[in-house]
Structure formats: C-alpha cells, structure tokens
Design a protein around this motif. Structure first.
Motif, PDB file in Angstrom:
ATOM      1  N   SER A 116      36.780  42.528  29.710  1.00 38.94           N
ATOM      2  CA  SER A 116      36.088  43.060  30.970  1.00 38.94           C
ATOM      3  C   SER A 116      36.327  42.243  32.334  1.00 38.94           C
ATOM      4  O   SER A 116      36.567  42.778  33.361  1.00 38.94           O
ATOM      5  CB  SER A 116      34.670  43.254  30.538  1.00 38.94           C
ATOM      6  OG  SER A 116      33.750  43.996  31.720  1.00 38.94           O
ATOM      7  N   LEU A 117      36.225  41.072  32.205  1.00 40.73           N
ATOM      8  CA  LEU A 117      36.093  40.230  33.293  1.00 40.73           C
ATOM      9  C   LEU A 117      37.583  40.314  33.906  1.00 40.73           C
ATOM     10  O   LEU A 117      37.695  40.324  35.273  1.00 40.73           O
ATOM     11  CB  LEU A 117      35.722  38.679  32.906  1.00 40.73           C
ATOM     12  CG  LEU A 117      34.438  38.441  32.585  1.00 40.73           C
ATOM     13  CD1 LEU A 117      34.152  36.848  31.981  1.00 40.73           C
ATOM     14  CD2 LEU A 117      33.514  38.826  33.845  1.00 40.73           C
ATOM     15  N   ASN A 118      38.587  40.308  33.002  1.00 36.27           N
ATOM     16  CA  ASN A 118      40.071  40.580  33.579  1.00 36.27           C
ATOM     17  C   ASN A 118      40.220  41.680  34.289  1.00 36.27           C
ATOM     18  O   ASN A 118      40.942  41.780  34.997  1.00 36.27           O
ATOM     19  CB  ASN A 118      41.228  40.536  32.524  1.00 36.27           C
ATOM     20  CG  ASN A 118      41.442  38.903  32.117  1.00 36.27           C
ATOM     21  OD1 ASN A 118      42.015  38.270  32.958  1.00 36.27           O
ATOM     22  ND2 ASN A 118      40.808  38.262  31.121  1.00 36.27           N
ATOM     23  N   LYS A 119      39.587  42.915  33.680  1.00 34.91           N
ATOM     24  CA  LYS A 119      39.574  44.217  34.565  1.00 34.91           C
ATOM     25  C   LYS A 119      39.098  44.082  35.889  1.00 34.91           C
ATOM     26  O   LYS A 119      39.683  44.524  36.863  1.00 34.91           O
ATOM     27  CB  LYS A 119      38.863  45.079  33.844  1.00 34.91           C
ATOM     28  CG  LYS A 119      39.810  45.864  32.566  1.00 34.91           C
ATOM     29  CD  LYS A 119      39.195  47.112  32.083  1.00 34.91           C
ATOM     30  CE  LYS A 119      40.154  47.951  31.465  1.00 34.91           C
ATOM     31  NZ  LYS A 119      40.529  47.423  29.973  1.00 34.91           N
ATOM     32  N   ILE A 120      37.920  43.400  36.018  1.00 37.08           N
ATOM     33  CA  ILE A 120      37.301  43.262  37.094  1.00 37.08           C
ATOM     34  C   ILE A 120      37.752  42.428  38.166  1.00 37.08           C
ATOM     35  O   ILE A 120      38.278  42.939  39.437  1.00 37.08           O
ATOM     36  CB  ILE A 120      35.769  42.482  36.868  1.00 37.08           C
ATOM     37  CG1 ILE A 120      34.539  43.365  36.232  1.00 37.08           C
ATOM     38  CG2 ILE A 120      35.052  42.194  38.512  1.00 37.08           C
ATOM     39  CD1 ILE A 120      33.560  42.585  35.669  1.00 37.08           C
ATOM     40  N   PHE A 121      38.446  41.312  37.714  1.00 37.68           N
ATOM     41  CA  PHE A 121      39.213  40.633  38.740  1.00 37.68           C
ATOM     42  C   PHE A 121      40.481  40.906  39.039  1.00 37.68           C
ATOM     43  O   PHE A 121      41.218  40.675  40.002  1.00 37.68           O
ATOM     44  CB  PHE A 121      39.127  39.067  38.250  1.00 37.68           C
ATOM     45  CG  PHE A 121      37.901  38.307  38.685  1.00 37.68           C
ATOM     46  CD1 PHE A 121      37.359  38.096  39.778  1.00 37.68           C
ATOM     47  CD2 PHE A 121      36.987  38.182  37.679  1.00 37.68           C
ATOM     48  CE1 PHE A 121      36.201  37.361  40.126  1.00 37.68           C
ATOM     49  CE2 PHE A 121      35.583  37.476  37.705  1.00 37.68           C
ATOM     50  CZ  PHE A 121      35.177  37.216  38.966  1.00 37.68           C
ATOM     51  N   GLY A 122      41.286  41.677  38.148  1.00 46.83           N
ATOM     52  CA  GLY A 122      42.372  42.488  38.249  1.00 46.83           C
ATOM     53  C   GLY A 122      42.258  43.566  39.264  1.00 46.83           C
ATOM     54  O   GLY A 122      43.024  43.865  40.273  1.00 46.83           O
TER      55      GLY A 122
END
Ligand SMILES: [Zn+2]
Length: 392
Positions: free
Chosen positions: A291-297
């Motif tokens: 989820s964090l990777n999706k946000i910062f992506g």
C-alpha cells in the motif's frame, strides 16, 4: 502580483510519512525479526527500519519520516502474555540513542508521543480495548501532564541533542485538559484532531499550536484484503477483499484531492505488526508495504515537497505570520520570529521573472510549479526585509 507561496519553493503539496510507536522494544512472536522489532534492532539487517529502507526508501529516497516516540518503556507491550519481550526506556541503551541520532542525521524527525503511552486496567489480561487507557486520558491535572511531557522533551535533548517541537496524543485520545497541557509546553505543532482529517488551518491554545492533520491511512490500498489474526473479523473480511480494487479507485481519488487542493498529505503508520494481544497491529509498515509503495508511486511523478511534520509546520507558521507589501520597485516582508525558527525560508511567487536585491545579495526567480519563485531566508528576531525588485 507578488504572493507568499502556499508551500516551500511553491511545491504543490507537502507529504510526510508519520510512523507511531517507534520504541526500544522487541517481541519474539514471528519467525522474521523485522516483524517483531519496534526499534530495538536499530537499522541493522533484520530490523524494522532496514526492512523499510529496502522495501520503500531505496525506491523513494526523498521520503521524510516523522517518528512519534514514547520515551519510557512502552506500556502496551504486556509482559504477562507469554511472548518474550525486551523493552527499554530512552537513555537505557546507547545503541538506541545512536539509532535515533542516525534517523535525525538522515533528515527524519523524532517527535513526542507520551512517556509510556498509557496503562492496562488489569495487566493480567492480554486484551486491549476497554482494558487499556491511553496516556492523556490519565492526566488528572494539567500540572502533572506538563511535568511528564517536559521530562520527555528534556530527555530527548540530553540523549540525542534534538529539540522536540511537535507530537501526537497516544491513540489520538485527549480529555478536557489535554490541550492546556500541550499549550503550556508550547509545541510548534500537535496531532490532536483524530484520524484522517485534511483540515490544515486549525490552531489551538494561547500559543497558537498548529493542529497538524492526519490525512491519509497508510493501509488504504490493502485495507480490505489483509489478514488481521482475529478469526471473526477475518471471516467477515473473506469476501471484502474482492472490493479492494474498487476501494483503490476511491483511495487514488482522495489522494489526488489532497494534492490538487494543496493540502498536507500525511500518511499514518505504526512501526510494527507484532502485539502482545495476538492480532496484527492495525496499519503498520510491514503489513502495509504494498500500500505504501502504491501511495509513493502515485506521488513520485508529482510536484511534492517531501518534508517532516516540523518542516511543514514551520513553513506554515512563517507564512501565516508574515506580511508582504510591495509597490513599483520595493518589496518588504515583516515577520516577528518569536519562536526563534532558524535555517528556514519564505517563498515568494510572481507570474513574471524577477529578482530581489538586498545590498550585495541578489535572489533570481526560477520557474516552479507554474510561477516564478524565490526563497528568502528568515532570521532570528524581528525580520523586516526591504528588497529592490528588478525585472529579469
Ligand atoms: Zn501510539
């Protein structure tokens, strides 16, 4: 028209990753050490921070984190629950102090999060909920709350050399006198207003403490699909995971709205999934890493100012308390720096290229986010700067 930019360097919006409950503690629960670590392992291989580094920060190295840290042994880790626990207070182990200093040297922030976070009503029970009282709900007098809070500020200064300027209520739980405690301690900012509010124009107390919003849950993109460890909740969730892709669309929309309206994007997390009550800690960096990777992506290609809560609150404070005046060739900024903020700037924008000259120093504007922008340094004490405006 000259204007004070909404954010530093006229970035569209600031973003900060907020991680709660970093502590010098470890619970022996999972086979993987990074899932058990609350901060005890520092940044060594197998630690929670090393996991974060490898799985997120290496891909998005601009991310700034504010860690909200209790300064005594974390009370919620219950010794009576059959899981081997190690836990220490700040100042008890040099390795932990050095770890916090490394975080600060990497540009992250450490912030106040109570002494021991609260206490169990009955410590022989391993449940939380009704059996757990968060710290600020336990301060029966303002004086007691101020003493406990000031002790933390002093201890952080002694052990890490850092001056704490902000913090967060444990579990966002406050009672009637809580705001008075924070006001008397004169923090620059405080996360006081519960979960997921994007309102970033609220101040409280005589000292006008900036009420820092918590605007986005770090687990948004996996919320409906992860296993909590609670059998009945997991049974209810077994079909909800199919709704996650739909929920993601809503999450992207919310994230974009924060960005578009130049709101603070503050992403809420905890350090560890491991608890002594047996279920997975809701929202934590390990479970939520995708989820964090999706946000910062999503944020990565956009015009984001990656900053700590303190940096964001500082810019906001200077902006709100500065007056800008100009006529045909003179621009004057008035700002009374009663909080003694240093090493900081105010950003000025205009549609056309311009320069500001003060004696021998000239600031040339650069195109930033659609406007010509200069960054003027703010100094201690009363700032009254007069600049000669020159067209480029
Ligand atoms: Zn907490």
């Amino acid at each position: 028209m000259f204007k004070i930019a909404a954010w530093y360097d006229n970035y569209q919006a600031p973003a900060v990753l907020m991680i709660d409950d970093l502590s010098d503690a470890y619970i022996d629960l999972y086979p993987e050490s990074y899932k058990n670590d609350w901060g005890y392992l520092g940044d060594q291989e197998g630690s929670a921070y090393h996991f974060l580094q490898q799985e997120l920060l290496d891909f998005y190295p601009d991310i700034k984190i504010t860690f909200f840290i209790p300064y005594l042994r974390h009370g919620i880790l219950n010794e009576n629950c059959n899981y081997p626990i190690q836990k220490y207070a700040l100042g008890e182990r040099l390795e932990y102090q050095q770890f916090l200093q490394k975080l600060i040297a990497s540009g992250h922030e450490i912030a106040h999060h109570g002494s021991n976070h609260g206490r169990y009503v009955n410590p022989n029970l391993c449940t939380v909920g009704q059996n757990w009282i968060h710290e600020w709900a336990l301060f029966d007098t303002v004086e007691k709350g101020v003493n406990v809070t000031q002790k933390g500020i002093e201890l952080f200064k002694q052990t890490t050399g850092v001056t704490i300027v902000g913090g967060k209520y444990c579990g966002y739980v406050a009672i009637q006198n809580s705001a008075e405690i924070i006001d008397q301690c004169n923090f620059l900012y405080w996360c006081d207003n519960g979960h997921y509010q994007s309102n970033d124009t609220h101040y409280f107390g005589k000292n006008r403490i900036f009420s820092f919003p918590t605007s986005f849950a770090g687990n948004k993109f996996i919320r409906l699909s992860y296993i909590t460890g609670d059998a009945s909740r997991d049974r209810q969730k077994r079909y909800m995971k199919y709704l996650q892709p739909l929920y993601n669309l809503l999450a992207y929309y919310q994230l974009y709205q924060l960005y578009k309206h130049r709101k603070i994007i503050s992403i809420q997390e905890h350090i560890s999934p491991s608890t002594t009550w047996g279920t997975v800690q809701s929202s934590n960096i390990v479970t939520d890493i995708k989820s964090l990777n999706k946000i910062f992506g999503f944020l990565c290609p956009r015009n984001i100012w990656y900053a700590t809560c303190a940096e964001i609150a500082t810019y906001r404070y200077i902006k709100e308390n500065s007056i800008l005046e100009w006529d045909s060739n003179k621009l004057t900024i008035y700002f009374t720096n009663t909080r003694k903020l240093s090493e900081t700037v105010l950003s000025i924008t205009h549609q056309n290229p311009f320069s500001l000259q003060q004696e021998c120093v000239i600031y040339h504007s650069e195109q930033k986010n659609g406007l010509q922008t200069v960054n003027i340094p703010i100094t201690d004490g009363y700032n009254e700067f007069e600049y000669t405006i020159k067209d480029n």
